[in-house]
Write an enzyme that holds these catalytic residues in place. Structure first.
Site, PDB file in Angstrom:
ATOM      1  N   GLU A  55       0.811  -1.220   0.000  1.00 56.82           N
ATOM      2  CA  GLU A  55       0.000   0.000   0.000  1.00 56.82           C
ATOM      3  C   GLU A  55       0.842   1.266   0.000  1.00 56.82           C
ATOM      4  O   GLU A  55       0.443   2.298  -0.534  1.00 56.82           O
ATOM      5  CB  GLU A  55      -0.977   0.009   1.165  1.00 56.82           C
ATOM      6  N   PHE A 117     -12.572  -7.251  12.982  1.00 53.94           N
ATOM      7  CA  PHE A 117     -11.420  -7.680  12.191  1.00 53.94           C
ATOM      8  C   PHE A 117     -11.022  -6.579  11.202  1.00 53.94           C
ATOM      9  O   PHE A 117     -11.860  -6.083  10.451  1.00 53.94           O
ATOM     10  CB  PHE A 117     -11.759  -8.974  11.439  1.00 53.94           C
ATOM     11  N   GLN A 118      -9.776  -6.203  11.244  1.00 54.91           N
ATOM     12  CA  GLN A 118      -9.201  -5.165  10.374  1.00 54.91           C
ATOM     13  C   GLN A 118      -9.873  -3.801  10.552  1.00 54.91           C
ATOM     14  O   GLN A 118      -9.970  -3.011   9.620  1.00 54.91           O
ATOM     15  CB  GLN A 118      -9.202  -5.606   8.909  1.00 54.91           C
ATOM     16  N   LYS A 167     -18.030  -0.600   4.660  1.00 52.39           N
ATOM     17  CA  LYS A 167     -18.417  -1.576   3.641  1.00 52.39           C
ATOM     18  C   LYS A 167     -19.923  -1.545   3.380  1.00 52.39           C
ATOM     19  O   LYS A 167     -20.368  -1.739   2.246  1.00 52.39           O
ATOM     20  CB  LYS A 167     -17.972  -2.970   4.081  1.00 52.39           C
ATOM     21  N   MET A 477      24.117   9.072   3.488  1.00 52.23           N
ATOM     22  CA  MET A 477      23.866  10.342   4.174  1.00 52.23           C
ATOM     23  C   MET A 477      24.069  10.188   5.680  1.00 52.23           C
ATOM     24  O   MET A 477      24.483  11.122   6.364  1.00 52.23           O
ATOM     25  CB  MET A 477      22.449  10.833   3.852  1.00 52.23           C
TER      26      MET A 477
HETATM   27  C1  LIG Z   1      12.045   5.976   5.787  1.00 53.29           C
HETATM   28  C2  LIG Z   1      13.304   6.634   6.207  1.00 53.29           C
HETATM   29  N1  LIG Z   1      14.058   6.100   7.198  1.00 53.29           N
HETATM   30  C3  LIG Z   1      15.219   6.691   7.573  1.00 53.29           C
HETATM   31  C4  LIG Z   1      15.630   7.854   6.996  1.00 53.29           C
HETATM   32  C5  LIG Z   1      16.932   8.527   7.437  1.00 53.29           C
HETATM   33  N2  LIG Z   1      17.899   8.558   6.314  1.00 53.29           N
HETATM   34  C6  LIG Z   1      18.065   9.640   5.530  1.00 53.29           C
HETATM   35  S1  LIG Z   1      19.172   9.394   4.312  1.00 53.29           S
HETATM   36  C7  LIG Z   1      19.478   7.832   4.822  1.00 53.29           C
HETATM   37  C8  LIG Z   1      20.467   6.971   4.086  1.00 53.29           C
HETATM   38  C9  LIG Z   1      20.033   6.616   2.719  1.00 53.29           C
HETATM   39  O1  LIG Z   1      20.850   5.583   2.238  1.00 53.29           O
HETATM   40  P1  LIG Z   1      20.796   5.184   0.723  1.00 53.29           P
HETATM   41  O2  LIG Z   1      19.421   4.939   0.295  1.00 53.29           O
HETATM   42  O3  LIG Z   1      21.781   4.105   0.455  1.00 53.29           O
HETATM   43  O4  LIG Z   1      21.245   6.539   0.017  1.00 53.29           O
HETATM   44  P2  LIG Z   1      22.682   7.272   0.010  1.00 53.29           P
HETATM   45  O5  LIG Z   1      22.627   8.340   1.054  1.00 53.29           O
HETATM   46  O6  LIG Z   1      23.731   6.245   0.303  1.00 53.29           O
HETATM   47  O7  LIG Z   1      22.760   7.831  -1.356  1.00 53.29           O
HETATM   48  C10 LIG Z   1      18.716   7.513   5.951  1.00 53.29           C
HETATM   49  C11 LIG Z   1      18.772   6.233   6.672  1.00 53.29           C
HETATM   50  C12 LIG Z   1      14.794   8.399   5.998  1.00 53.29           C
HETATM   51  N3  LIG Z   1      15.065   9.549   5.396  1.00 53.29           N
HETATM   52  N4  LIG Z   1      13.659   7.763   5.616  1.00 53.29           N
END
Ligand SMILES: Cc1ncc(C[n+]2csc(CCOP(=O)(O)OP(=O)(O)O)c2C)c(N)n1
Ligand SMILES: [Mg+2]
Length: 565
Positions: A55, A117-118, A167, A477
């Site tokens: 979803e 349920f749900q 529903k 990041m």
């Molecule tokens: C759903 C979610 N969880 C955690 C974060 C925190 N976060 C921001 S950037 C990042 C790393 C992203 O890693 P990747 O997808 O490998 O991208 P890169 O920075 O290596 O290009 C994280 C964990 C987020 N933005 N979104």
């Protein structure tokens, strides 16, 4: 639409969607929305249902569709877990002003409140992240509530609307079904006209400015005033900077384009923010990622803020002139009052800042197998209009900074919520609009694994999405933040990844991997020339960090070009 007699609630929902011009719905079935599915079955030629794999994929696809098409995107899921799985995407759409309507099935009215349920209180938990939400418990409400939902989603500052439909409301019979599109609600006034006084004040400030700077945001794309932005900039010879979501409002190669503002924005755009004398902000909200230290943001400038949402004007930055209006109408009113002028030494300053960033950062990144280089090669090899659907992390910043947006291109990305996993399903939505010749989905190895199941949707519907995976084997990041603020303690930043090419291959999608600079160009060309979905994994430098950066708590003009200065 002519009136219909003795139809079910589910049939009424389907007819309402068709009447609102909806051609595609992204969804997932369950016990509590099956009557709507059954009605879709009989309208297969008028409305298309796309079965996603989760979803969250449905709601991001609806967002991608809405952003690419400038129309309301629609998703439809069942109650309980189906509804809770939507929440991230709804919050994402709220922060980025994306018009979507989400339809959730719900248990029958007599069971509400009994932990059936749900059963889950989706209206309760989505309240803070929707522009409007409502629970329909009787079929007789369907026509008026659905019309309202679409009007609220698309008007004023766009946003997400959620309709929870029990529903029994889906199965009840409506004796007479009349549908009228809504364009007015008594207690809601989204069509705000700019005041004459504020327009005149803004024009005077702009005409007298020595160092004017325009900063464009998502509102420019939402109101479709790219031409007005360009006309005004060219008349005044005013540089134009952009927020992340405002990118592509003006083509990158325009000599007036100063670059992106904010945390990892371009050096010139940030330095000029704290040097301009008039700052014209159009359709943006001065988010913390844009302004750095709020105490030290553009204090020398008279700020003119054009913004459709009155609650944003003066919320973070107090403007000299606030114009509460749709960006297009405001710019159209300002334009005739503007005298032609030139700002040669100011524009020369911009060029100097740009040259400095080229020498210290950009040139270096383009000479190695880095994220920026991979993105730049995609933008060189593409032909025709391109939607760049970027995920979150270092890969997002590289996409924003190194893709050369030309007229007709657009960025689609999760700005406000920063939702990892957004890009793959959003690119599915964008692909359905057929508004762009290419849909390029750019992701990191972390984000890709968050919604990787949507490869199944791409496979099933043969969607020509080009996926560029910038694999650094890190939550890059996060590693960068650990470098900057946590003594390089890479605690849970490194990823143990699967063989992505094998996984994508199992979905029947063409896939290849590149691990040398020489192999990059021909591989990107193969991807961009390929007629169909394509996956290209680029093994980029593992420990690259994104520069420039505004260190935490610093002003926009205290941006660091390199780790040392
Ligand atoms: C759903 C979610 N969880 C955690 C974060 C925190 N976060 C921001 S950037 C990042 C790393 C992203 O890693 P990747 O997808 O490998 O991208 P890169 O920075 O290596 O290009 C994280 C964990 C987020 N933005 N979104
Ligand atoms: Mg990564």
């Amino acid at each position: 639409m002519e009136n219909k007699f003795n139809i079910t609630g589910a049939e009424a929902i389907t007819l309402a969607l068709i009447e609102e011009g909806v051609d595609t719905v992204f969804g997932y079935p369950g016990g509590n929305n099956l009557p709507i599915y059954d009605s879709f079955y009989t309208h297969e030629n008028e409305i298309r249902h796309v079965l996603v794999r989760h979803e969250q994929g449905a709601v991001h696809a609806a967002e991608g569709y809405a952003s690419a098409n400038r129309k309301v995107g629609v998703c439809m899921v069942t109650s309980g877990p189906g509804a809770t799985n939507l929440l991230t995407g709804i919050a994402d759409a709220q922060l980025d002003s994306v018009p979507i309507v989400c339809i959730t099935g719900q248990v029958v009215k007599p069971q509400l409140g009994y932990d059936a349920f749900q059963e889950t209180d989706v209206v309760g938990f989505s309240m803070p992240v929707t522009k409007w939400n409502y629970q329909i418990t009787s079929a007789s409400e369907i026509a008026s509530v659905m019309a309202k939902a679409f009007y609220i989603a698309r008007s004023g500052r766009p946003g997400p609307v959620l309709l929870d439909i029990t529903k029994d409301a889906q199965t009840q019979i409506i004796e007479k079904f009349e549908y009228k599109k809504c364009n007015k609600i008594r207690s809601y006034h989204p069509k705000l006209k700019p005041s004459e006084t504020s327009i005149n004040e803004a024009a005077t400030l702009l005409n007298n400015a020595q160092r004017p700077l325009m900063v464009v945001g998502h509102g420019v794309l939402l109101s479709g005033c790219q031409n007005e932005v360009k006309e005004l900039a060219e008349k005044l010879n005013m540089p134009v900077a952009s927020t992340l979501l405002g990118l592509s409002s003006i083509e990158n190669e325009n000599p007036l384009f100063a670059g992106m503002v904010g945390l990892h924005g371009n050096y010139a755009a940030n330095m000029m923010t704290n040097r301009c004398d008039v700052l014209l902000a159009v359709g943006m909200r001065f988010s913390d990622r844009v302004i750095g230290n709020p105490e030290k943001y553009a204090n020398q400038a008279a700020v003119i803020h054009i913004e459709i949402d009155p609650s944003e004007v003066g919320k973070i930055i107090s403007p000299a002139v606030g114009i509460v209006s749709d960006a297009k109408s405001a710019l159209q009113k300002i334009l005739p009052l503007i005298r032609k002028s030139s700002h040669i030494s100011w524009l020369n300053q911009m060029k100097e800042f740009q040259a400095k960033e080229n020498e210290t950062v950009i040139g270096e990144n383009l000479s190695k197998l880095r994220m920026g280089k991979a993105v730049r090669v995609v933008s060189e090899k593409k032909t025709g209009s391109t939607a760049v659907v970027a995920d979150v992390g270092q890969n997002q910043m590289a996409s924003a900074r190194y893709f050369n947006f030309q007229e007709g291109d657009s960025i689609i990305t999760s700005g406000g919520l920063g939702t990892m996993g957004f890009a793959l399903p959003a690119s599915i939505g964008a692909a359905y609009t057929k508004k762009f010749q290419n849909v390029v989905c750019i992701m990191g190895d972390g984000g890709f694994q968050m919604t990787i199941e949507e490869l199944g949707t791409i496979m099933q519907y043969k969607l020509p999405v080009k996926i560029l995976l910038l694999n650094n084997n890190y939550l890059g990041m996060i590693r960068q933040l650990q470098d900057l603020y946590y003594n390089s303690h890479y605690y849970f930043g490194e990823m143990q990844n699967p063989d992505f090419v094998k996984i994508v291959d199992a979905y029947g999608i063409k896939a290849e991997k590149v691990d040398s600079l020489e192999a990059l160009d021909p591989a990107v060309k193969r991807m961009m020339d390929y007629n169909g979905a394509y996956f290209l994994e680029v093994r980029v430098e593992k420990q690259e960090n994104i520069y420039p950066v505004i260190p935490a708590g610093k002003a926009v003009d205290e941006m660091l070009l390199t780790p040392n200065n």
